[in-house]
Design a protein around this motif. Structure first.
Motif, short mmCIF file in Angstrom:
data_model
loop_
_atom_site.label_atom_id
_atom_site.label_comp_id
_atom_site.label_asym_id
_atom_site.label_seq_id
_atom_site.Cartn_x
_atom_site.Cartn_y
_atom_site.Cartn_z
N VAL A 161 0.84 -1.21 0.00
CA VAL A 161 0.00 0.00 0.00
C VAL A 161 0.87 1.25 0.00
O VAL A 161 0.60 2.23 -0.71
CB VAL A 161 -0.95 -0.01 1.22
CG1 VAL A 161 -1.65 1.35 1.36
CG2 VAL A 161 -1.97 -1.13 1.06
N SER A 162 1.95 1.20 0.77
CA SER A 162 2.87 2.34 0.83
C SER A 162 3.55 2.56 -0.51
O SER A 162 3.71 3.70 -0.97
CB SER A 162 3.89 2.13 1.94
OG SER A 162 4.81 3.19 1.98
N GLU A 163 3.98 1.46 -1.13
CA GLU A 163 4.67 1.57 -2.42
C GLU A 163 3.74 2.10 -3.50
O GLU A 163 4.19 2.80 -4.42
CB GLU A 163 5.22 0.19 -2.84
CG GLU A 163 6.40 -0.29 -1.99
CD GLU A 163 6.85 -1.67 -2.41
OE1 GLU A 163 6.14 -2.30 -3.24
OE2 GLU A 163 7.89 -2.15 -1.90
N GLN A 164 2.46 1.76 -3.45
CA GLN A 164 1.52 2.14 -4.51
C GLN A 164 0.60 3.30 -4.10
O GLN A 164 -0.43 3.54 -4.74
CB GLN A 164 0.68 0.91 -4.91
CG GLN A 164 1.50 -0.25 -5.44
CD GLN A 164 0.65 -1.40 -5.91
OE1 GLN A 164 -0.46 -1.18 -6.40
NE2 GLN A 164 1.16 -2.61 -5.80
N ILE A 203 -7.13 -6.63 -7.04
CA ILE A 203 -6.19 -5.59 -7.49
C ILE A 203 -4.80 -5.90 -6.95
O ILE A 203 -4.57 -5.89 -5.73
CB ILE A 203 -6.64 -4.20 -7.00
CG1 ILE A 203 -8.06 -3.90 -7.51
CG2 ILE A 203 -5.67 -3.13 -7.45
CD1 ILE A 203 -8.64 -2.62 -6.95
N LEU A 204 -3.94 -6.24 -7.88
CA LEU A 204 -2.55 -6.46 -7.50
C LEU A 204 -1.72 -5.19 -7.74
O LEU A 204 -0.83 -4.87 -6.95
CB LEU A 204 -1.98 -7.64 -8.32
CG LEU A 204 -0.60 -8.15 -7.90
CD1 LEU A 204 -0.64 -8.70 -6.47
CD2 LEU A 204 -0.14 -9.25 -8.86
N ASP A 205 -2.05 -4.47 -8.83
CA ASP A 205 -1.38 -3.21 -9.17
C ASP A 205 -2.45 -2.12 -9.24
O ASP A 205 -3.28 -2.10 -10.15
CB ASP A 205 -0.67 -3.35 -10.51
CG ASP A 205 0.10 -2.08 -10.89
OD1 ASP A 205 0.22 -1.19 -10.02
OD2 ASP A 205 0.55 -1.99 -12.05
N ASN A 242 -5.69 -4.81 -3.18
CA ASN A 242 -6.36 -5.66 -2.19
C ASN A 242 -5.95 -7.13 -2.31
O ASN A 242 -6.48 -8.00 -1.63
CB ASN A 242 -7.88 -5.53 -2.32
CG ASN A 242 -8.38 -6.01 -3.68
OD1 ASN A 242 -7.59 -6.45 -4.52
ND2 ASN A 242 -9.68 -5.87 -3.91
N LYS A 243 -4.99 -7.45 -3.21
CA LYS A 243 -4.48 -8.80 -3.40
C LYS A 243 -2.99 -8.80 -3.04
O LYS A 243 -2.19 -8.13 -3.69
CB LYS A 243 -4.69 -9.25 -4.85
CG LYS A 243 -4.25 -10.67 -5.12
CD LYS A 243 -4.54 -11.04 -6.59
CE LYS A 243 -4.11 -12.45 -6.88
NZ LYS A 243 -4.37 -12.83 -8.29
#
Length: 747
Positions: A161-164, A203-205, A242-243
């Motif tokens: 989450v932080s990275e994206q 959602i992976l990305d 969320n994945k």
């Protein structure tokens, strides 16, 4: 000539002496012990080698059994783990609540009229970037407290989450204070609807999902451009992945994949070390782990095996010694038992050689019940039950492939149950087809037992279960085939009269019985009557009734050589003995026993029946011709006395209970038939007089008949004869027509 005959008799005596030789008996038990040892040595004791690290193998070293290949197994486990796909978890971060928090801040800040526009911009710049992070921290703390997800997964969530995290453009913060309350009221439900729709997907990305936001906003109900622009940025900030990769779950899945890999085995007799290969430390340790290196303790298993097989042999010795059968002292029967045991063990060993990992249950195809069935037919049921126990123990060791323990109880139990089924099925068998029925019983009981064992231990594949059940059916068929094939060999080689052979010999279509019927019908009828009497008498004292009956059928077969000289065949002819010298008559009568033995030999009739034909008269006196000769001598004033010995049968006396019983029944039947209207008192008096006469004459001295048994024989013969010669109603000659009289006579 006399010297030659004596020499032949001496040689024959010495040759037959082996049957009762203690040395031969001892050697048979030694051979049996050696067979037990050789059959089990390669299963119970691995071959050892005298080798050292750094030397070369002088010959191929083979696997003593199926052993696990640790290197290949570990490689297979790693390959299985590598094929495991990463495990991902779908974790809801409740992004709709983040939207609500964002619009709550917007409403709160924009509604404060005391805060200047520039201050509002600065507040938005400081609050909004931290708002999303605070929301995520709150969700992770909740999951940590509940323990719903593992710690590595929560760290992965925080990291991803932080990275994206979406960075809201700076110009957006300048536009936020311009949003009126009415605008925010319209924007919030649209934003929540779009976020909910997007977050329903995996959602992976997050970046790829944020690219869809503009299209969804443009198709919404918002009309103001600034409202649509602000919603796009707010939604993009609220969208998160969320994945997430579950590292711990992935490792668990890989561990399960490793555990599911079946060990890779080196088959028995596969080469472990080739001839000429250097003995490395690794090879040395592997052979050491398999107990294949010679050391000071390598001889201990052999001592243990020797003790075990000696116990097996001791069991056989004790059971034979306590038996009431001739095997207790007759080496011929002991030799037959030893041969049956050897053949049965050899059969099991042959099938164990093809036992492998692809067909682990092929040992069930071995006809392990064959030995018990042969013993039951040829020797004794009790001895067969003991043999079944012995074979079951041997099977549990011979077919053992596990080697974690010395016995595989499944093979032992299957062998025990199928052998018992064979014994119970074959007892009192009267036809060769009974052997096939016994084989079917073996297959049926084996299937039921094996099926129950496989259902209890349900880890086996359907393929192995199907093969196992098929093999046990094949075992039943092979058992029947081998018993049918081997039975004539034992009957011929050891002169064994099995119940099946006796029933075959009792067939009226046998050439000798047809000869007896056609050439001497009176003797044939007499023999049938004697057979019925002898059988009931024998069964009353526990002797072999079937042997007595069949022996009685053939006991007078010698009369077919001169049928007219025997009274039962003299129909409407003069008795030739009336005009003959009593000595000549005696010679003709006495010769029928010897002639019968020769005729039986020509037709290869087994010895027990020949013995009955030879011994049924024993050395009894031909009283009629003896007293006739004495009367003639007295009338002629012959100075030479008539010797009683000259008018006796040459013998031998009855050597078995069966021969003695046939002799009694033979004499009794002829004597009672001579009575005009026999009643119970006459029959009883005649039977007991004949038995007492033979007893006083010493005719039972060599056959072990007791006084109690003779009394039981007399009672049984009385009952049987009374049923045969029962009284009939005498009808007046005029009361029946000729046709009805014929019917009465026929009945």
């Amino acid at each position: 000539m006399n010297n030659k005959a004596l020499f032949q008799k001496k040689i024959q005596s010495q040759f037959s002496g082996w049957k009762y030789s203690a040395l031969v008996r001892f050697l048979l038990f030694v051979i049996l012990t050696a067979v037990f040892y050789l059959a089990l040595t390669n299963r119970m004791i691995p071959q050892t080698y005298d080798i050292q690290v750094g030397t070369t193998a002088e010959k191929n070293i083979l696997a003593p059994r199926a052993i696990e290949n640790a290197i290949a197994t570990e490689k297979a486990k790693e390959e299985a783990a590598q094929h495991v796909q990463p495990v991902y978890r779908i974790v809801s971060l409740k992004n709709e609540q983040l939207i609500e928090a964002m619009f709550e801040k917007l409403q709160q800040i924009n509604a404060d009229s005391e805060v200047t526009l520039g201050d509002k911009v600065n507040i938005f710049k400081s609050v909004f970037p931290n708002l999303a992070q605070d929301h995520i921290d709150k969700q992770i703390q909740g999951y940590t407290a509940s323990g719903q997800y593992n710690e590595p997964l929560l760290l992965e969530i925080r990291k991803k989450v932080s990275e994206q995290q979406y960075r809201i453009p700076e110009e957006t913060f300048y536009k936020m204070p311009r949003l009126a309350k009415e605008d925010l009221t319209l924007m919030e439900p649209v934003s929540k609807e779009i976020v909910t729709k997007l977050m329903n997907d995996q959602i992976l990305d997050a970046q790829t999902v944020r690219a869809k936001v503009a299209e969804l906003v443009n198709s919404s109900t918002l009309t103001k451009s600034i409202a649509r622009e602000m919603v796009q940025e707010i939604v993009r900030a609220a969208v998160t992945p969320n994945k997430f990769l579950d590292q711990k779950g992935t490792e668990t899945a890989k561990g399960q994949a490793r555990d599911n890999v079946k060990p890779v085995f080196i088959n028995k007799n596969d080469v472990l070390v080739n001839k000429g290969d250097p003995i490395t430390e690794e090879i040395y340790q592997r052979l050491s782990g398999l107990d294949m290196l010679q050391d000071e303790s390598s001889f201990l298993p052999r001592i243990g095996l020797i003790i075990l097989v000696l116990l097996f042999t001791l069991g056989v010795v004790m059971f034979v010694r306590r038996s009431a059968l001739p095997i207790k002292s007759n080496n011929a029967q002991l030799l037959m038992l030893v041969l049956i045991i050897i053949m049965n063990i050899l059969g099991m060993k042959l099938f164990s050689l093809v036992q492998n990992l692809d067909y682990p249950y092929i040992g069930l195809l071995a006809p392990a019940a064959m030995g018990a069935m042969l013993v039951a037919i040829l020797l004794d049921a009790n001895l067969a039950f003991f043999s079944a126990v012995l074979f079951s123990v041997m099977a549990s060791m011979i077919f053992n492939t596990d080697h974690l323990q010395s016995f595989d109880f499944r093979y032992g139990l299957v062998t025990l149950v199928t052998s018992f089924a064979a014994i119970f099925s074959i007892q009192r068998a009267s036809q060769r087809s009974s052997i096939l029925k016994a084989g079917m019983a073996v297959a049926l009981m084996g299937m039921l037992l094996l099926g129950s064992l496989l259902l209890i231990d349900d880890h086996e594949s359907k393929r192995n279960m199907l093969f196992a059940l098929s093999f046990i059916v094949g075992s039943g068929l092979l058992t029947a085939v081998f018993v049918i094939g081997l039975l004539p060999f034992f009957e011929a080689a050891f002169g064994i009269l099995s119940p099946l052979k006796l029933v075959e010999l009792s067939n009226p279509n046998h050439p000798l019985l047809r000869k007896l019927l056609t050439e001497t019908p009176g003797t044939y009828h007499h023999s049938i009557m004697v057979g019925n009497l002898a059988e009931t008498a024998a069964e009353a004292i526990g002797a072999d009734g079937l042997l007595c009956r069949v022996g009685a059928y053939y006991h007078d077969i010698g009369k077919t050589k001169r049928p007219a000289y025997f009274i039962e065949n003299q129909t409407n002819i003069e008795n030739p003995h009336d005009k003959m010298d009593p000595a000549l008559s005696k010679s003709i009568i006495v010769a029928h026993a010897r002639d019968g033995v020769e005729l039986l030999k020509e037709h290869h009739i087994p010895k027990p029946i020949r013995d009955i034909a030879e011994q049924h008269h024993g050395t009894t006196l031909l009283q009629f011709f003896y007293y006739k000769a004495k009367k003639i001598a007295e009338a002629a004033n012959d100075p030479n006395p008539v010797e009683e010995l000259d008018y006796r049968y040459p013998g031998p006396m009855a050597q078995s209970k069966e021969a003695a019983i046939v002799g009694i029944a033979d004499c009794v039947e002829a004597a009672v038939r001579s009575l005009r209207s026999p009643n119970l008192e006459q029959i009883d008096s005649m039977v007991r007089k004949i038995i007492k006469g033979r007893l006083d004459d010493g005719q039972f001295n060599e056959c072990d008949l007791t006084t109690k048994e003779l009394d039981q024989i007399a009672k049984t013969l009385n009952e049987t004869l009374l049923g045969i010669f029962h009284s009939r109603i005498e009808y007046p000659p005029t009361s029946l027509s000729t046709e009805n009289q014929s019917a009465v006579v026929t009945k």
